[in-house]
Design a protein around this motif. Structure first.
Motif, PDB file in Angstrom:
ATOM      1  N   HIS A   1      -5.366   6.388  -2.467  1.00  0.00           N
ATOM      2  CA  HIS A   1      -4.674   5.363  -1.688  1.00  0.00           C
ATOM      3  C   HIS A   1      -4.596   4.146  -2.607  1.00  0.00           C
ATOM      4  O   HIS A   1      -5.622   3.662  -3.096  1.00  0.00           O
TER       5      HIS A   1
ATOM      6  N   ALA B   1      -8.168   0.023   4.799  1.00  0.00           N
ATOM      7  CA  ALA B   1      -7.895   1.287   4.111  1.00  0.00           C
ATOM      8  C   ALA B   1      -9.119   2.200   4.149  1.00  0.00           C
ATOM      9  O   ALA B   1      -9.002   3.401   4.418  1.00  0.00           O
TER      10      ALA B   1
ATOM     11  N   ILE C   1      -3.519   0.245  -3.504  1.00  0.00           N
ATOM     12  CA  ILE C   1      -3.219  -1.097  -3.012  1.00  0.00           C
ATOM     13  C   ILE C   1      -2.754  -1.910  -4.209  1.00  0.00           C
ATOM     14  O   ILE C   1      -3.526  -2.152  -5.141  1.00  0.00           O
TER      15      ILE C   1
ATOM     16  N   GLU D   1       0.833  -1.202   0.000  1.00  0.00           N
ATOM     17  CA  GLU D   1       0.000   0.000   0.000  1.00  0.00           C
ATOM     18  C   GLU D   1       0.863   1.246   0.000  1.00  0.00           C
ATOM     19  O   GLU D   1       1.947   1.270   0.577  1.00  0.00           O
TER      20      GLU D   1
ATOM     21  N   THR E   1       0.267   5.845  -0.589  1.00  0.00           N
ATOM     22  CA  THR E   1      -0.649   6.953  -0.819  1.00  0.00           C
ATOM     23  C   THR E   1      -0.025   7.929  -1.801  1.00  0.00           C
ATOM     24  O   THR E   1       1.151   8.271  -1.691  1.00  0.00           O
TER      25      THR E   1
END
Length: 114
Positions: free
Chosen positions: A14, A37, A16, A7, A9
């Motif tokens: 965000h 999340a 994944i 993960e 940002t």
């Protein structure tokens, strides 16, 4: 093949990144990461499945459930995928009309800024 999740940002998203197979055995781990999340306040999710070798209906269910949750909070869920095999699954199920499918994060970011 073991499921691996990374993960990061990149505001406002965000991301994944998923590697391996998203099947009935790996879906709970995938679901847990996605829910965590969202619970952390990330409602602009990007799921990168470029390195996913296999995606079954359980994995699709996780994606649909995540989409419902982020949309309830005014968010979005986009998918990074160029695999013909996986894109065919989205097309057959009609989910290509539901999710934003993009060739790369850069392509998604370009459409966001347009």
């Amino acid at each position: 093949m073991e499921l691996s999740l990374t993960e990061r940002t990149a505001p406002p998203h965000h991301i994944i990144e998923v590697e391996g197979e998203i099947d009935v055995y790996a879906a709970p781990k995938f679901r847990e990461a996605v829910v965590a999340a969202i619970d952390a306040g990330h409602t602009r999710l990007v799921i990168d499945i470029e390195n996913v070798a296999f995606l079954d209906s359980t994995g699709l269910g996780v994606l649909v459930g995540a989409l419902k949750r982020v949309r309830a909070d005014g968010g979005s869920l986009d998918i990074i995928c160029t695999s013909d095999r996986l894109l065919r699954i989205f097309s057959i199920t009609g989910l290509d009309k539901v999710f934003g499918l993009h060739a790369s994060y850069e392509a998604l970011a370009a459409t966001d800024s347009a």
